[in-house]
Scaffold this motif. Structure first.
Motif, PDB file in Angstrom:
ATOM      1  N   LEU A  26       0.872  -1.161   0.000  1.00 61.73           N
ATOM      2  CA  LEU A  26       0.000   0.000   0.000  1.00 61.73           C
ATOM      3  C   LEU A  26       0.913   1.215   0.000  1.00 61.73           C
ATOM      4  O   LEU A  26       1.711   1.388   0.918  1.00 61.73           O
ATOM      5  CB  LEU A  26      -0.906   0.004   1.237  1.00 61.73           C
ATOM      6  N   LEU A  27       0.828   2.019  -1.053  1.00 69.70           N
ATOM      7  CA  LEU A  27       1.603   3.259  -1.130  1.00 69.70           C
ATOM      8  C   LEU A  27       0.729   4.394  -0.620  1.00 69.70           C
ATOM      9  O   LEU A  27      -0.401   4.559  -1.083  1.00 69.70           O
ATOM     10  CB  LEU A  27       1.999   3.587  -2.569  1.00 69.70           C
ATOM     11  N   LEU A  28       1.257   5.155   0.314  1.00 71.88           N
ATOM     12  CA  LEU A  28       0.570   6.356   0.785  1.00 71.88           C
ATOM     13  C   LEU A  28       1.412   7.551   0.380  1.00 71.88           C
ATOM     14  O   LEU A  28       2.546   7.710   0.823  1.00 71.88           O
ATOM     15  CB  LEU A  28       0.391   6.329   2.303  1.00 71.88           C
ATOM     16  N   PHE A  29       0.863   8.357  -0.514  1.00 71.44           N
ATOM     17  CA  PHE A  29       1.507   9.599  -0.909  1.00 71.44           C
ATOM     18  C   PHE A  29       0.952  10.689  -0.010  1.00 71.44           C
ATOM     19  O   PHE A  29      -0.264  10.913   0.012  1.00 71.44           O
ATOM     20  CB  PHE A  29       1.203   9.935  -2.373  1.00 71.44           C
ATOM     21  N   GLY A  30       1.819  11.346   0.741  1.00 72.74           N
ATOM     22  CA  GLY A  30       1.362  12.363   1.678  1.00 72.74           C
ATOM     23  C   GLY A  30       2.386  13.463   1.828  1.00 72.74           C
ATOM     24  O   GLY A  30       3.341  13.574   1.059  1.00 72.74           O
ATOM     25  N   GLY A  31       2.178  14.262   2.849  1.00 73.14           N
ATOM     26  CA  GLY A  31       3.088  15.361   3.147  1.00 73.14           C
ATOM     27  C   GLY A  31       2.971  15.748   4.601  1.00 73.14           C
ATOM     28  O   GLY A  31       1.926  15.554   5.231  1.00 73.14           O
ATOM     29  N   LYS A  54       0.436  -9.369   5.770  1.00 70.95           N
ATOM     30  CA  LYS A  54       1.412  -9.582   4.691  1.00 70.95           C
ATOM     31  C   LYS A  54       1.623  -8.331   3.847  1.00 70.95           C
ATOM     32  O   LYS A  54       2.544  -8.271   3.047  1.00 70.95           O
ATOM     33  CB  LYS A  54       0.961 -10.720   3.772  1.00 70.95           C
ATOM     34  N   MET A  55       0.741  -7.349   4.004  1.00 69.53           N
ATOM     35  CA  MET A  55       0.827  -6.139   3.192  1.00 69.53           C
ATOM     36  C   MET A  55       1.709  -5.110   3.878  1.00 69.53           C
ATOM     37  O   MET A  55       1.630  -4.916   5.084  1.00 69.53           O
ATOM     38  CB  MET A  55      -0.575  -5.559   2.950  1.00 69.53           C
ATOM     39  N   PHE A  84      -0.281  -5.414  -5.987  1.00 71.72           N
ATOM     40  CA  PHE A  84      -0.158  -6.829  -5.694  1.00 71.72           C
ATOM     41  C   PHE A  84       0.762  -7.434  -6.738  1.00 71.72           C
ATOM     42  O   PHE A  84       0.547  -7.257  -7.932  1.00 71.72           O
ATOM     43  CB  PHE A  84      -1.535  -7.518  -5.715  1.00 71.72           C
ATOM     44  N   GLN A  85       1.808  -8.097  -6.265  1.00 71.50           N
ATOM     45  CA  GLN A  85       2.812  -8.722  -7.124  1.00 71.50           C
ATOM     46  C   GLN A  85       3.337  -7.746  -8.170  1.00 71.50           C
ATOM     47  O   GLN A  85       3.482  -8.064  -9.340  1.00 71.50           O
ATOM     48  CB  GLN A  85       2.254 -10.003  -7.740  1.00 71.50           C
ATOM     49  N   GLY A  86       3.622  -6.520  -7.723  1.00 70.34           N
ATOM     50  CA  GLY A  86       4.237  -5.498  -8.560  1.00 70.34           C
ATOM     51  C   GLY A  86       3.301  -4.758  -9.490  1.00 70.34           C
ATOM     52  O   GLY A  86       3.722  -3.850 -10.199  1.00 70.34           O
TER      53      GLY A  86
END
Length: 113
Positions: A26-31, A54-55, A84-86
């Motif tokens: 899970l990518l979180l783009f923040g500031g 697992k995440m 998931f898996q790239g």
């Protein structure tokens, strides 16, 4: 209980390696100056620890890593991307509910080894 921390990424190459290395991200783009970003980060970490261990949560500070944000077409905050898996699987921008993120993770997560 797993440790509640996010991994920080500081380059596009490091992000590519990270996505290739981990099955579920899970990518979180923040500031630092985004109040919503700072309030959802611990909630996302807790959800992953309790329901999806697992995440991995990867945090990208868009103020410091503008090149990564631009490469992912992140122009407003917050943005959550699921991999998931790239492969990119889902994306949530600005206004979304934690339940939406949870539902988007649940089905592909069940398919992980």
């Amino acid at each position: 209980m797993p440790q509640l921390t996010a991994d920080n990424i500081e380059s596009n190459d490091a992000l590519d390696d990270y996505l290739a290395t981990h099955e579920a991200v899970l990518l979180l783009f923040g500031g630092a100056h985004c109040g919503v970003c700072q309030s959802i980060k611990p909630r996302l970490l807790q959800m992953l620890a309790e329901e999806f261990p697992k995440m991995r949560l990867c945090y990208i500070d868009c103020e410091q890593q503008a090149d990564i944000a631009a490469a992912h077409r992140v122009f407003s905050l917050p943005v959550v991307e699921l991999y998931f898996q790239g492969q990119a699987f889902a994306r949530f921008m600005k206004v979304f509910a934690m339940a939406e993120v949870r539902e988007a993770i649940a089905r592909p997560y069940q398919l992980l080894d």
